[in-house]
Each structure stands twice: as structure tokens, then as C-alpha cells.
Write a protein that holds these residues in place. Structure first.
Motif, PDB file in Angstrom:
ATOM      1  N   THR A 189     -61.480 -14.148   7.408  1.00  0.00           N
ATOM      2  CA  THR A 189     -60.571 -13.212   6.778  1.00  0.00           C
ATOM      3  C   THR A 189     -59.144 -13.605   7.144  1.00  0.00           C
ATOM      4  O   THR A 189     -58.857 -13.856   8.307  1.00  0.00           O
ATOM      5  N   PHE A 190     -58.319 -13.674   6.139  1.00  0.00           N
ATOM      6  CA  PHE A 190     -56.908 -13.926   6.374  1.00  0.00           C
ATOM      7  C   PHE A 190     -56.121 -12.751   5.806  1.00  0.00           C
ATOM      8  O   PHE A 190     -56.524 -12.130   4.838  1.00  0.00           O
ATOM      9  N   SER A 191     -55.014 -12.491   6.426  1.00  0.00           N
ATOM     10  CA  SER A 191     -54.222 -11.352   6.001  1.00  0.00           C
ATOM     11  C   SER A 191     -52.758 -11.738   6.111  1.00  0.00           C
ATOM     12  O   SER A 191     -52.374 -12.527   6.984  1.00  0.00           O
ATOM     13  N   LEU A 192     -51.976 -11.236   5.211  1.00  0.00           N
ATOM     14  CA  LEU A 192     -50.559 -11.564   5.266  1.00  0.00           C
ATOM     15  C   LEU A 192     -49.737 -10.326   4.919  1.00  0.00           C
ATOM     16  O   LEU A 192     -50.108  -9.550   4.049  1.00  0.00           O
ATOM     17  N   THR A 193     -48.682 -10.140   5.655  1.00  0.00           N
ATOM     18  CA  THR A 193     -47.741  -9.067   5.375  1.00  0.00           C
ATOM     19  C   THR A 193     -46.422  -9.708   4.989  1.00  0.00           C
ATOM     20  O   THR A 193     -45.939 -10.592   5.697  1.00  0.00           O
ATOM     21  N   ALA A 194     -45.885  -9.297   3.874  1.00  0.00           N
ATOM     22  CA  ALA A 194     -44.584  -9.810   3.453  1.00  0.00           C
ATOM     23  C   ALA A 194     -43.568  -8.691   3.515  1.00  0.00           C
ATOM     24  O   ALA A 194     -43.860  -7.550   3.149  1.00  0.00           O
ATOM     25  N   ILE A 195     -42.390  -9.030   4.000  1.00  0.00           N
ATOM     26  CA  ILE A 195     -41.287  -8.079   4.078  1.00  0.00           C
ATOM     27  C   ILE A 195     -40.191  -8.571   3.154  1.00  0.00           C
ATOM     28  O   ILE A 195     -39.796  -9.735   3.219  1.00  0.00           O
ATOM     29  N   GLY A 196     -39.720  -7.698   2.303  1.00  0.00           N
ATOM     30  CA  GLY A 196     -38.661  -8.068   1.381  1.00  0.00           C
ATOM     31  C   GLY A 196     -37.535  -7.063   1.429  1.00  0.00           C
ATOM     32  O   GLY A 196     -37.686  -5.946   1.928  1.00  0.00           O
ATOM     33  N   ARG A 197     -36.423  -7.481   0.907  1.00  0.00           N
ATOM     34  CA  ARG A 197     -35.244  -6.634   0.835  1.00  0.00           C
ATOM     35  C   ARG A 197     -34.949  -6.456  -0.654  1.00  0.00           C
ATOM     36  O   ARG A 197     -34.876  -7.444  -1.384  1.00  0.00           O
ATOM     37  N   ALA A 198     -34.829  -5.233  -1.088  1.00  0.00           N
ATOM     38  CA  ALA A 198     -34.616  -4.972  -2.509  1.00  0.00           C
ATOM     39  C   ALA A 198     -33.150  -4.682  -2.753  1.00  0.00           C
ATOM     40  O   ALA A 198     -32.644  -3.646  -2.316  1.00  0.00           O
ATOM     41  N   PRO A 199     -32.451  -5.576  -3.440  1.00  0.00           N
ATOM     42  CA  PRO A 199     -31.029  -5.331  -3.693  1.00  0.00           C
ATOM     43  C   PRO A 199     -30.811  -4.168  -4.649  1.00  0.00           C
ATOM     44  O   PRO A 199     -29.798  -3.483  -4.579  1.00  0.00           O
TER      45      PRO A 199
END
Lengths: 290, 290
Positions: free
Chosen positions: A122-132
Motif C-alpha cells: 500500500t502506498f499513500s500520498l498527501t499533497a499540499i497545495g496553495r490556492a491563489p
């Protein structure tokens, strides 16, 4: 409680803020000071989300791309990602694909966790973004009278999957290494009324957008740009993994990116989806339900 | 590349910013506008991280607590969490434990992903925190002349684990439902020179802090507060899962929380760790290496 939907609904009930849409929408939105952050988390499981034929380099790429696609649908630019990784065979291939994808999408790896384990990985990824652009687009804002657009196409991942699974000459790239439409999402965010990425099938995702917006989406199946033979049009509309952007906008909006008009937003009729004039009576058969 | 350490090192090499410490430290630190965010991600795998005897309610609790403990070590207050969940048996128990833990630690569930899968289950959680004090503490700042402190105790989780695994009368709570020392971490952050949570064993984590800080930690084993019988002191120092806070601070600092002095920071000697005057020649045997 073996039913996944019931579980998800129970989970949603735990979220105190109904605006915390991460379990309903595809991303959570978080206000931090003056900034709006978008957070997504997708898991991939061996035997479920990839084919044995596939290299872990492609799995790494896809794990990143599907999370970044959720950011794209929010008009967010990636700030970084956290990886959850189960050690095992072909770690070097995974690393190679991850590195390529991080470079391509220009996003830093910030951290994560590695674990040992037996059995399917199992692989898992969390992405963090900034919304202009705030408020960030959601699937809930489609307005009666809007046009429905698709940025991207349908069917490419289906063709790639079939070529991988059964052999054939079709390009496997759209399935193995999808592209998150980050620049397109950012450009569209200020003018769309609703937006989401097409991960589970165009018709199913359109159904969901219509439900969330309490409208009907009336779509013209022949208008959808295909990345598959014309004879496969019906399948392509129900296949996921293409990561196109489905959005609604006022019909006279000047679009900053190439997109195809595929329908109109109507007052809620018999059901949330009308395809070529026919009412669909439920989400079954419209795409990949998980 | 079966070796996990080699994999982690390769992963670290992918992180373009050497200050992105998530893969070395226990959390990633991210500056967003005026705010400092702390991000952690821990996974738990069936057959590795919990006992068959344990309820998934406890697993859910622990998954949250171990991530929040990483925030505590950064002096951060939790803003929210994202859950990665593999559907299966006892989902209702998991939900119940998650709800209790979210309430206890006062943190909202923001979103996440659910997947189906065969075989051992994997759960993953990402916690997002906001650090009022910047720069946030790391394991790298211990200064020669500092005192070494422990906030919390050692051995409680070991006793709880043994009671669960082998039967017995010891309290299982410290193992099954650990507490993240969030308030303590926040109070300590402005005055510590280095801080980390004790997840893999006090001696091993002290070794790591000393290595990261390029000093030697000289510890007095008898000074360590025990939550286990005196006869088990040596084991307790090597057992993890207690989630105490290990920190260094100037010897004359006025501590805002109860903590026990357990040693001193010395110039790097033969090795990073001296226990009761004896040099340890490597991290093996000091705790749980994963």
C-alpha cells in the motif's frame, strides 16, 4: 459495516465542519492566516490500483499525479507532498518514477513514513497545495444556464489499460503516467462555477457534480473529445483515470485554456444526469464506483 | 534495494530542500505566509503495528496519537488530519476509536481516502499542525552544556504490550491508547534547544538526537522516570511507544512543565551516547529500528 459508502458517510459525520469536504469532495480546504491550503490524500493498493505488468516507476508517477490532479481541480499550486511507503520489491524503480514525476510537476517531497509489511503493498500520498483563488472551486457550484466543459479528453487511460492488460499497440502513457492539469486548473479557477477532475468516469463524475450542485447536467455524448476509437465512445465516457477537468462556467465566459463544451446545466429534472436527452436513473453503470 | 535505511536515504536525496526534514526528522516544516505549518504522516500495518488481540478502536486512537505526538515535539497545535483507510472487518470499531481520539485531542477530521484491498490492512494518517513558536524545535539543536530532560516516562507501553500479548494485570492503556503531549510540547517549544518524541525507545531516540546535533548525550539511566517495575529498567529504556518528549535546554532554564533531568549534553566523544559512563558503540540494541 462492510459497505464502503456507509463507512465514508460515517466518517463524514465525524468531520465537525460540514465545509470540510475532503471526504465528500476530493480535497480538504484549510484557511491558514491569509492563505488557502488544499490537502489531498490518495492511496494505491497492489492488486487493486495497478496491474502486475506495471513498473513501480509508473505507480509512483500515478500516485503523485492523481493527488496533484485533485489540487488542479481546486486551482491550487502544489507546495509539497508526503509519502507513505511500504518497503518491498522494486523500491529502486519506485524511487526513479517518483523522482521523474516530482521533477515533471515541479513539487518537492517534504517527508513521509516508510513501513515494513507482508502481503499486498500500500502506498499513500498527501499533497499540499496553495490556492491563489478563493473561494476554491468545488463540485457544488454549477448554476442553471451554465455551460458544461471538459478540459482534456476521455478514453486515453482505457486504451492504455487495455494495451497493458491484453497487449496491443495503443499508447499506455495516458493510463500509466497521467498528467495533472495544474496550469489549466489554476487558470480556470477564477471563472468556473464548479470544477472537479474526472477520476472515476466522465458520466459518473458529472452525475456527482450535478448531485452536489442540485441541478441536472445535460450532456451531449458526441461532443466529448475522445482519445479512443469512435466505436468505444460509450465505454470511454464510463472509464476513469483520465484526469481531465470537468467544469461549469457561464456560457459566455472567455476561457483561458482549451476546453470543449459538452453540455448545459439545467434545473434539476427527473435525475441529475441527462445524456443525449435520456434520463439516467442512478450512478450505476456510469463509471468506477469505489 | 531491500534495505529500508538505504531506501529512506534515497528518498531524502529526492527532497530538494535539505531543511525539509520530514524524512529524517519526524515532521516536515512548511512556511505558509506568516504561519509555520508542521506536517506528519505515519502508517500502521496489520501484523506489524498492532496485535491481533487489539480492537481497531485502539488502532485508530494510536494512529492519531502517534501523529499528534510528532506535532507535539514541534510545539505545534493540530489543525486537522487526513485519513487513509483500507475498508475491511470491524470498520465500526475503528470509527468509534477515531471519534473518541479526535474528541480527546480536539482535532477535526478534514478528509482522506478509503480503498478496498486484500490481505493485511494498512492505515495512514496525515496530521497538519500550526506552530506558534518559530523556528520549530528539531532534534538537531542540542548544545554542549545543556541539560537533557524527559517529559513523561518510559516503560508504560512495554508493560501494556506484554499484558495484551501474554496476559497479566498491567494497565494496557499506555500501549493501546497513548497520549500525545501537545500542551507540554507547545509550552516547551520556546525554550528547548532540541526536542523529539520518544517513539522507538529512549536510548535509540537519544542516540539519534545526539547524532543529529553532533554532540554526545550522557544519560543517567537511574534518573529516568519509570512506568514499569525497577527490574525492567533496562528493557524500558529500549522499548518504544511511550511518546514522552525528550528535550535539551539550558541547565538553568525554568521549565513550564514537569520534566525530569536525565543527563547532560557533552562535546561529541567516542560515540553519540554515554549511558552511566559507558560508551555505546552503535544504535543496535538501543530500541526499535524500523
Amino acid at each position: 459495516m462492510a459497505d464502503e459508502l456507509a463507512f465514508i458517510q460515517s466518517l463524514r459525520a465525524l468531520a465537525p465542519d460540514p465545509a470540510a469536504r475532503g471526504l465528500a469532495d476530493d480535497a480538504a480546504v484549510l484557511r491558514i492566516g491569509e492563505e488557502t491550503l488544499v490537502l489531498t490524500k490518495d492511496m494505491m493498493v497492489e492488486g487493486v490500483h495497478w496491474l502486475p505488468e506495471q513498473s513501480l516507476a509508473d505507480v509512483a508517477w500515478k500516485l503523485l499525479a492523481v493527488n496533484l490532479s485533485d489540487l488542479a481541480a481546486k486551482g491550487a499550486e502544489p507546495v509539497g507532498v508526503l509519502l507513505g511507503y511500504m518497503i518491498g520489491a522494486d523500491d529502486a524503480a519506485f524511487l526513479e518514477g517518483l523522482q521523474e514525476a516530482l521533477g515533471t510537476f515541479d513539487v518537492p517531497l517534504l517527508g513521509g513514513d516508510t513501513v515494513s509489511g507482508e502481503g499486498p503493498r500500500t502506498f499513500s500520498l498527501t499533497a499540499i497545495g496553495r490556492a491563489p483563488h478563493s473561494p476554491v472551486p468545488s463540485r457544488r457550484g454549477a448554476q442553471v444556464g451554465d455551460a458544461v466543459y471538459l478540459c482534456g479528453s476521455a478514453g486515453g487511460a482505457m486504451m492504455g489499460f487495455e494495451a497493458l492488460a491484453r497487449g496491443g499497440t495503443a499508447d499506455v502513457t495516458p493510463f500509466a503516467r497521467p498528467i495533472a492539469l495544474l496550469a489549466e486548473g489554476r487558470a480556470l479557477a477564477p471563472l468556473v462555477t464548479a470544477m472537479m477532475d474526472v477520476s472515476d468516469g466522465l458520466l459518473l463524475d458529472a452525475w456527482r457534480m450535478a448531485e452536489a450542485s442540485r441541478v441536472t447536467l445535460a450532456l451531449d455524448s458526441r461532443a466529448v473529445p475522445l482519445a479512443a476509437p469512435e466505436a468505444r465512445r460509450n465505454d470511454a465516457l464510463r472509464w476513469g483515470d483520465d484526469y481531465a477537468l470537468l467544469f461549469t462556467a457561464p456560457a459566455d465566459a472567455q476561457l483561458p485554456v482549451t476546453a470543449t463544451r459538452i453540455g448545459s446545466v439545467e434545473p434539476r429534472g427527473e435525475t441529475p444526469l441527462r445524456l443525449d436527452g435520456e434520463w439516467h436513473d442512478g450512478p450505476r453503470g456510469l463509471g468506477y464506483q469505489h
